[in-house]
Design a protein around this motif. Sequence first.
Motif, PDB file in Angstrom:
ATOM      1  N   UNK A  85       0.789  -1.226   0.000  1.00 44.61           N
ATOM      2  CA  UNK A  85       0.000   0.000   0.000  1.00 44.61           C
ATOM      3  C   UNK A  85       0.827   1.286   0.000  1.00 44.61           C
ATOM      4  N   UNK A  86       2.145   1.187   0.057  1.00 47.76           N
ATOM      5  CA  UNK A  86       2.986   2.381   0.105  1.00 47.76           C
ATOM      6  C   UNK A  86       2.810   3.223  -1.150  1.00 47.76           C
ATOM      7  N   UNK A  87       2.808   4.532  -0.964  1.00 50.45           N
ATOM      8  CA  UNK A  87       2.775   5.463  -2.093  1.00 50.45           C
ATOM      9  C   UNK A  87       4.190   5.708  -2.613  1.00 50.45           C
ATOM     10  N   UNK A  88       5.195   5.122  -1.970  1.00 55.63           N
ATOM     11  CA  UNK A  88       6.591   5.337  -2.327  1.00 55.63           C
ATOM     12  C   UNK A  88       7.298   4.005  -2.556  1.00 55.63           C
ATOM     13  N   UNK A  89       6.611   3.049  -3.189  1.00 54.85           N
ATOM     14  CA  UNK A  89       7.192   1.724  -3.422  1.00 54.85           C
ATOM     15  C   UNK A  89       8.511   1.831  -4.168  1.00 54.85           C
ATOM     16  N   UNK A  90       9.482   1.022  -3.847  1.00 56.21           N
ATOM     17  CA  UNK A  90       9.419  -0.146  -2.974  1.00 56.21           C
ATOM     18  C   UNK A  90       9.647   0.201  -1.513  1.00 56.21           C
ATOM     19  N   UNK A  91       9.704   1.485  -1.175  1.00 53.26           N
ATOM     20  CA  UNK A  91      10.030   1.901   0.177  1.00 53.26           C
ATOM     21  C   UNK A  91       8.779   2.024   1.034  1.00 53.26           C
ATOM     22  N   UNK A  92       8.936   1.754   2.316  1.00 49.73           N
ATOM     23  CA  UNK A  92       7.832   1.830   3.273  1.00 49.73           C
ATOM     24  C   UNK A  92       7.510   3.289   3.589  1.00 49.73           C
ATOM     25  N   UNK A  93       6.225   3.613   3.642  1.00 46.79           N
ATOM     26  CA  UNK A  93       5.801   4.957   4.062  1.00 46.79           C
ATOM     27  C   UNK A  93       4.878   4.897   5.282  1.00 46.79           C
ATOM     28  N   UNK A  94       4.800   3.733   5.927  1.00 45.43           N
ATOM     29  CA  UNK A  94       3.958   3.575   7.113  1.00 45.43           C
ATOM     30  C   UNK A  94       2.532   3.165   6.814  1.00 45.43           C
ATOM     31  N   UNK A  95       2.193   2.928   5.545  1.00 49.33           N
ATOM     32  CA  UNK A  95       0.824   2.566   5.179  1.00 49.33           C
ATOM     33  C   UNK A  95       0.348   1.287   5.846  1.00 49.33           C
ATOM     34  N   UNK A  96       1.275   0.388   6.185  1.00 48.25           N
ATOM     35  CA  UNK A  96       0.884  -0.873   6.815  1.00 48.25           C
ATOM     36  C   UNK A  96       0.104  -0.631   8.111  1.00 48.25           C
ATOM     37  N   UNK A  97       0.424   0.438   8.811  1.00 46.52           N
ATOM     38  CA  UNK A  97      -0.279   0.753  10.061  1.00 46.52           C
ATOM     39  C   UNK A  97      -1.726   1.164   9.780  1.00 46.52           C
ATOM     40  N   UNK A  98      -1.913   2.022   8.789  1.00 46.97           N
ATOM     41  CA  UNK A  98      -3.263   2.501   8.449  1.00 46.97           C
ATOM     42  C   UNK A  98      -4.111   1.391   7.845  1.00 46.97           C
ATOM     43  N   UNK A  99      -3.489   0.452   7.141  1.00 45.40           N
ATOM     44  CA  UNK A  99      -4.212  -0.613   6.457  1.00 45.40           C
ATOM     45  C   UNK A  99      -4.450  -1.837   7.339  1.00 45.40           C
ATOM     46  N   UNK A 100      -3.827  -1.872   8.524  1.00 50.72           N
ATOM     47  CA  UNK A 100      -3.986  -3.020   9.411  1.00 50.72           C
ATOM     48  C   UNK A 100      -3.284  -4.265   8.888  1.00 50.72           C
ATOM     49  N   UNK A 101      -2.171  -4.067   8.170  1.00 53.78           N
ATOM     50  CA  UNK A 101      -1.398  -5.191   7.607  1.00 53.78           C
ATOM     51  C   UNK A 101      -0.955  -6.128   8.714  1.00 53.78           C
ATOM     52  N   UNK A 102      -1.164  -7.431   8.502  1.00 57.39           N
ATOM     53  CA  UNK A 102      -0.730  -8.443   9.458  1.00 57.39           C
ATOM     54  C   UNK A 102       0.055  -9.525   8.751  1.00 57.39           C
ATOM     55  N   UNK A 103       1.261  -9.745   9.209  1.00 57.74           N
ATOM     56  CA  UNK A 103       2.102 -10.826   8.698  1.00 57.74           C
ATOM     57  C   UNK A 103       3.244 -11.033   9.673  1.00 57.74           C
ATOM     58  N   UNK A 104       3.163 -12.107  10.438  1.00 55.31           N
ATOM     59  CA  UNK A 104       4.236 -12.454  11.372  1.00 55.31           C
ATOM     60  C   UNK A 104       5.189 -13.416  10.667  1.00 55.31           C
ATOM     61  N   UNK A 105       6.473 -13.170  10.778  1.00 50.47           N
ATOM     62  CA  UNK A 105       7.478 -13.991  10.094  1.00 50.47           C
ATOM     63  C   UNK A 105       8.570 -14.420  11.062  1.00 50.47           C
ATOM     64  N   UNK A 106       8.310 -15.445  11.882  1.00 52.32           N
ATOM     65  CA  UNK A 106       9.376 -15.909  12.771  1.00 52.32           C
ATOM     66  C   UNK A 106      10.500 -16.562  11.979  1.00 52.32           C
ATOM     67  N   UNK A 107      11.706 -16.469  12.510  1.00 56.45           N
ATOM     68  CA  UNK A 107      12.870 -17.067  11.839  1.00 56.45           C
ATOM     69  C   UNK A 107      12.708 -18.585  11.771  1.00 56.45           C
ATOM     70  N   UNK A 108      13.206 -19.173  10.696  1.00 59.96           N
ATOM     71  CA  UNK A 108      13.156 -20.623  10.510  1.00 59.96           C
ATOM     72  C   UNK A 108      14.246 -21.022   9.537  1.00 59.96           C
ATOM     73  N   UNK A 109      14.544 -22.290   9.491  1.00 62.17           N
ATOM     74  CA  UNK A 109      15.528 -22.802   8.541  1.00 62.17           C
ATOM     75  C   UNK A 109      14.812 -23.213   7.261  1.00 62.17           C
ATOM     76  N   UNK A 110      15.384 -22.830   6.133  1.00 65.35           N
ATOM     77  CA  UNK A 110      14.851 -23.264   4.848  1.00 65.35           C
ATOM     78  C   UNK A 110      15.449 -24.618   4.494  1.00 65.35           C
ATOM     79  N   UNK A 111      14.714 -25.422   3.724  1.00 64.55           N
ATOM     80  CA  UNK A 111      15.293 -26.676   3.277  1.00 64.55           C
ATOM     81  C   UNK A 111      16.375 -26.404   2.250  1.00 64.55           C
ATOM     82  N   UNK A 112      17.276 -27.370   2.015  1.00 72.20           N
ATOM     83  CA  UNK A 112      18.299 -27.177   0.989  1.00 72.20           C
ATOM     84  C   UNK A 112      17.646 -26.937  -0.381  1.00 72.20           C
ATOM     85  N   UNK A 113      18.312 -26.211  -1.250  1.00 71.18           N
ATOM     86  CA  UNK A 113      17.744 -25.974  -2.589  1.00 71.18           C
ATOM     87  C   UNK A 113      17.649 -27.288  -3.365  1.00 71.18           C
ATOM     88  N   UNK A 114      16.673 -27.358  -4.240  1.00 74.40           N
ATOM     89  CA  UNK A 114      16.506 -28.540  -5.085  1.00 74.40           C
ATOM     90  C   UNK A 114      17.694 -28.632  -6.038  1.00 74.40           C
TER      91      UNK A 114
END
Length: 75
Positions: A43-72
């Motif tokens: 939703x940023x008006x300044x993509x790809x940079x953040x302008x704080x729109x996530x707060x006004x839009x109620x964006x939700x996405x939790x991303x806890x750290x994890x290990x990725x599997x090896x590449x195919x």
Amino acid sequence: MSKVTVFNHGPIRIEGEFTIYDSEGNPFGLGGRTMIGLCRCGHSENKPFCDGSHKRQGFESACPARDLPPPAPKL
């Protein structure tokens, strides 16, 4: 060295020495910044940079750290 932090319900922050390029390979002029936030909510008006729109839009996405599997294996 650069540090990348994925904030829950917010942007991706990059700190340190880095260059960001567009899809054509042209660098963005960062005005000497050594820390920026990249938009994850779309939703940023300044993509790809953040302008704080996530707060006004109620964006939700939790991303806890994890290990990725090896590449195919490449065939």
